[in-house]
Design a protein around this motif. Structure first.
Motif, PDB file in Angstrom:
ATOM      1  N   GLY A 130       0.794  -1.177  -0.116  1.00 32.83           N
ATOM      2  CA  GLY A 130       0.003  -0.011   0.059  1.00 32.83           C
ATOM      3  C   GLY A 130       0.826   1.260  -0.043  1.00 32.83           C
ATOM      4  N   ALA A 131       2.092   1.227   0.074  1.00 34.47           N
ATOM      5  CA  ALA A 131       3.172   2.357   0.271  1.00 34.47           C
ATOM      6  C   ALA A 131       3.952   2.617  -1.179  1.00 34.47           C
ATOM      7  CB  ALA A 131       4.066   2.219   1.430  1.00 34.47           C
ATOM      8  N   VAL A 132       3.345   1.768  -2.265  1.00 36.83           N
ATOM      9  CA  VAL A 132       4.279   1.937  -3.394  1.00 36.83           C
ATOM     10  C   VAL A 132       4.276   3.319  -3.999  1.00 36.83           C
ATOM     11  CG1 VAL A 132       4.365   1.218  -5.772  1.00 36.83           C
ATOM     12  CG2 VAL A 132       4.133  -0.502  -4.088  1.00 36.83           C
ATOM     13  N   GLN A 133       3.138   4.000  -4.085  1.00 36.01           N
ATOM     14  CA  GLN A 133       2.828   5.276  -4.722  1.00 36.01           C
ATOM     15  C   GLN A 133       3.694   6.228  -3.777  1.00 36.01           C
ATOM     16  OE1 GLN A 133      -1.056   6.853  -5.088  1.00 36.01           O
ATOM     17  NE2 GLN A 133      -0.399   8.672  -5.834  1.00 36.01           N
ATOM     18  N   ALA A 134       3.801   6.257  -2.607  1.00 37.31           N
ATOM     19  CA  ALA A 134       4.636   7.066  -1.556  1.00 37.31           C
ATOM     20  C   ALA A 134       5.926   6.746  -1.807  1.00 37.31           C
ATOM     21  CB  ALA A 134       4.159   7.121  -0.438  1.00 37.31           C
ATOM     22  N   LEU A 135       6.341   5.667  -1.941  1.00 42.65           N
ATOM     23  CA  LEU A 135       7.782   5.427  -2.258  1.00 42.65           C
ATOM     24  C   LEU A 135       8.349   5.710  -3.346  1.00 42.65           C
ATOM     25  CD1 LEU A 135       7.897   1.808  -0.806  1.00 42.65           C
ATOM     26  CD2 LEU A 135       9.145   3.587   0.208  1.00 42.65           C
ATOM     27  N   GLN A 137       7.063   8.429  -5.083  1.00 44.48           N
ATOM     28  CA  GLN A 137       7.481   9.606  -4.799  1.00 44.48           C
ATOM     29  C   GLN A 137       8.528  10.025  -4.101  1.00 44.48           C
ATOM     30  OE1 GLN A 137       3.571  11.033  -2.669  1.00 44.48           O
ATOM     31  NE2 GLN A 137       2.604  11.098  -4.685  1.00 44.48           N
ATOM     32  N   ALA A 138       8.859   9.418  -3.180  1.00 41.44           N
ATOM     33  CA  ALA A 138      10.273   9.394  -2.509  1.00 41.44           C
ATOM     34  C   ALA A 138      11.373   9.319  -3.429  1.00 41.44           C
ATOM     35  CB  ALA A 138      10.088   8.617  -1.097  1.00 41.44           C
ATOM     36  N   LEU A 139      11.127   8.273  -4.248  1.00 40.02           N
ATOM     37  CA  LEU A 139      12.449   7.870  -5.011  1.00 40.02           C
ATOM     38  C   LEU A 139      12.534   9.099  -5.974  1.00 40.02           C
ATOM     39  CD1 LEU A 139      14.392   5.779  -6.070  1.00 40.02           C
ATOM     40  CD2 LEU A 139      12.361   4.739  -7.454  1.00 40.02           C
ATOM     41  N   GLU A 140      11.631   9.656  -6.514  1.00 32.72           N
ATOM     42  CA  GLU A 140      11.679  10.620  -7.523  1.00 32.72           C
ATOM     43  C   GLU A 140      12.089  11.972  -6.923  1.00 32.72           C
ATOM     44  OE1 GLU A 140       9.343   8.793 -11.207  1.00 32.72           O
ATOM     45  OE2 GLU A 140       8.093  10.149  -9.630  1.00 32.72           O
ATOM     46  N   SER A 146      19.932   9.359   0.395  1.00 31.27           N
ATOM     47  CA  SER A 146      19.907   8.279   1.279  1.00 31.27           C
ATOM     48  C   SER A 146      18.260   7.684   1.460  1.00 31.27           C
ATOM     49  CB  SER A 146      20.570   8.294   2.470  1.00 31.27           C
ATOM     50  OG  SER A 146      19.995   9.574   3.141  1.00 31.27           O
ATOM     51  N   VAL A 147      17.765   8.647   1.539  1.00 32.60           N
ATOM     52  CA  VAL A 147      16.244   8.254   1.503  1.00 32.60           C
ATOM     53  C   VAL A 147      15.774   7.762   0.082  1.00 32.60           C
ATOM     54  CG1 VAL A 147      13.882   9.243   1.780  1.00 32.60           C
ATOM     55  CG2 VAL A 147      15.684  10.187   3.254  1.00 32.60           C
ATOM     56  N   ARG A 148      16.302   8.316  -0.714  1.00 31.97           N
ATOM     57  CA  ARG A 148      15.681   7.780  -2.102  1.00 31.97           C
ATOM     58  C   ARG A 148      16.222   6.523  -2.075  1.00 31.97           C
ATOM     59  NH1 ARG A 148      17.989  11.505  -6.445  1.00 31.97           N
ATOM     60  NH2 ARG A 148      16.642  10.296  -7.851  1.00 31.97           N
ATOM     61  N   SER A 149      17.510   6.165  -1.736  1.00 33.71           N
ATOM     62  CA  SER A 149      18.218   4.771  -1.814  1.00 33.71           C
ATOM     63  C   SER A 149      17.236   3.688  -1.028  1.00 33.71           C
ATOM     64  CB  SER A 149      19.576   4.820  -1.221  1.00 33.71           C
ATOM     65  OG  SER A 149      20.451   5.494  -2.070  1.00 33.71           O
ATOM     66  N   ASN A 150      16.927   3.984   0.207  1.00 34.50           N
ATOM     67  CA  ASN A 150      16.083   3.144   1.156  1.00 34.50           C
ATOM     68  C   ASN A 150      14.593   3.139   0.394  1.00 34.50           C
ATOM     69  OD1 ASN A 150      17.801   2.921   3.159  1.00 34.50           O
ATOM     70  ND2 ASN A 150      16.835   4.019   4.529  1.00 34.50           N
ATOM     71  N   ALA A 151      14.234   4.090  -0.244  1.00 34.97           N
ATOM     72  CA  ALA A 151      12.916   3.842  -1.010  1.00 34.97           C
ATOM     73  C   ALA A 151      13.040   2.799  -2.010  1.00 34.97           C
ATOM     74  CB  ALA A 151      12.381   5.101  -1.676  1.00 34.97           C
ATOM     75  N   ALA A 152      14.172   3.112  -2.873  1.00 38.05           N
ATOM     76  CA  ALA A 152      14.334   2.089  -3.975  1.00 38.05           C
ATOM     77  C   ALA A 152      14.576   0.555  -3.210  1.00 38.05           C
ATOM     78  CB  ALA A 152      15.718   2.193  -4.470  1.00 38.05           C
ATOM     79  N   SER A 153      15.104   0.391  -2.315  1.00 43.85           N
ATOM     80  CA  SER A 153      15.347  -1.037  -1.801  1.00 43.85           C
ATOM     81  C   SER A 153      13.765  -1.482  -1.119  1.00 43.85           C
ATOM     82  CB  SER A 153      16.203  -0.801  -0.509  1.00 43.85           C
ATOM     83  OG  SER A 153      17.534  -0.700  -0.972  1.00 43.85           O
ATOM     84  N   ALA A 154      13.152  -0.713  -0.648  1.00 42.10           N
ATOM     85  CA  ALA A 154      11.810  -0.995   0.139  1.00 42.10           C
ATOM     86  C   ALA A 154      10.915  -1.438  -1.221  1.00 42.10           C
ATOM     87  CB  ALA A 154      11.082   0.374   0.504  1.00 42.10           C
ATOM     88  N   LEU A 155      10.964  -0.619  -2.331  1.00 42.64           N
ATOM     89  CA  LEU A 155      10.198  -1.247  -3.499  1.00 42.64           C
ATOM     90  C   LEU A 155      10.501  -2.573  -3.958  1.00 42.64           C
ATOM     91  CD1 LEU A 155      10.214   2.160  -5.471  1.00 42.64           C
ATOM     92  CD2 LEU A 155       8.262   0.783  -4.686  1.00 42.64           C
TER      93      LEU A 155
END
Length: 206
Positions: A130-135, A137-140, A146-155
C-alpha cells in the motif's frame, strides 16, 4: 552555525520524546498496557527493551498505535543488533496496519525520520504494498539521496506488487556506464535501484 533544520518546527504532542529522530511519538495510548510497552522501548536496560519489543511483536496489528514509537527506537544511534532485529520483528508483526502511519512520516518527516520510515517499509516487504505510490514519490522527489536509496530498496522488498515503480526505478538506475566516482551516494542509489528492478522482475517471473 550548527543550527537544526528549520523544517518541522511546529511543536506536536510528544515531540520532546521524538527529538533525536524528529518523530513525534504518542504521549498517551488508548490501551494503557500498549503504552507501557512502548515506553519500555526507551529503557536503559537492554533486556527490558528486548522484552518490550518481543511483547509488541506478539500483539501483531493491535500494536499499530505504537508504530511511531517503534520507528523512533529504530532511529536511535548505536542500537544493539539484537534490539534492532527485535524492533524489525515487531514492525513486521504489525503488518499492513503499520503502513499508513509510516507513509505519513515518509511524506512529511525530517530527513532522519524519512530515512527510517523508508527502511521500515522495506522491513515490511510485501505487506507494504500500500506504500508503493508514496515510495515512488520519495524515490523521484526526496531531496536526500539516502532516503531515495532506502525507497528503492523498499520497492524491491515489496516485489511484484511494486511493478508500477519500474519506470521510476529505471530512471534512478540511470546509465550504468556513467561514472560516479565522486558521488558515492548517487552510485549507491543506482545500485539499489537496479537490485530492486531485478527483485521485482524476479517476483513477477520475468
Amino acid at each position: 552555525g550548527g543550527g537544526k533544520p528549520s523544517g518541522n518546527a511546529t511543536p506536536a504532542a510528544g515531540a520532546a520524546h521524538g527529538e533525536p529522530s524528529g518523530i513525534a511519538v504518542p504521549t498517551s495510548y488508548a490501551d494503557a498496557s500498549l503504552g507501557r510497552l512502548a515506553g519500555q522501548l526507551r529503557a536503559r536496560d537492554l533486556r527490558s527493551r528486548l522484552d518490550a519489543a518481543t511483547a509488541l511483536a506478539g500483539l501483531g496489528p493491535r500494536a499499530r498505535e505504537a508504530v511511531p514509537t517503534l520507528l523512533d527506537a529504530m532511529a536511535l544511534p548505536n542500537n544493539e543488533i539484537e534490539f534492532a532485529m527485535a524492533l524489525g520483528k515487531a514492525m513486521k508483526a504489525v503488518g499492513p496496519a503499520a503502513v499508513p502511519p509510516i507513509v505519513g512520516i515518509l511524506k512529511s518527516g525530517t530527513t532522519k525520520a524519512r530515512f527510517v520510515a523508508a527502511s521500515a517499509l522495506g522491513t515490511l516487504g510485501p505487506d507494504a504494498a500500500g506504500a508503493v505510490q508514496a515510495l515512488v514519490q520519495a524515490l523521484e522527489n526526496d531531496p536526500d539521496t539516502s532516503v531515495r536509496s532506502n525507497a528503492a530498496s523498499a520497492l524491491g522488498a515489496i516485489g511484484a506488487a511494486a511493478a508500477a515503480a519500474l519506470p521510476a526505478l529505471r530512471g534512478a538506475a540511470g546509465n550504468p556506464n556513467e561514472k560516479l566516482t565522486h558521488n558515492p551516494q548517487r552510485a549507491e542509489l543506482r545500485v539499489r535501484a537496479q537490485v530492486a528492478i531485478d527483485q521485482i522482475k524476479g517476483k513477477m517471473g520475468q
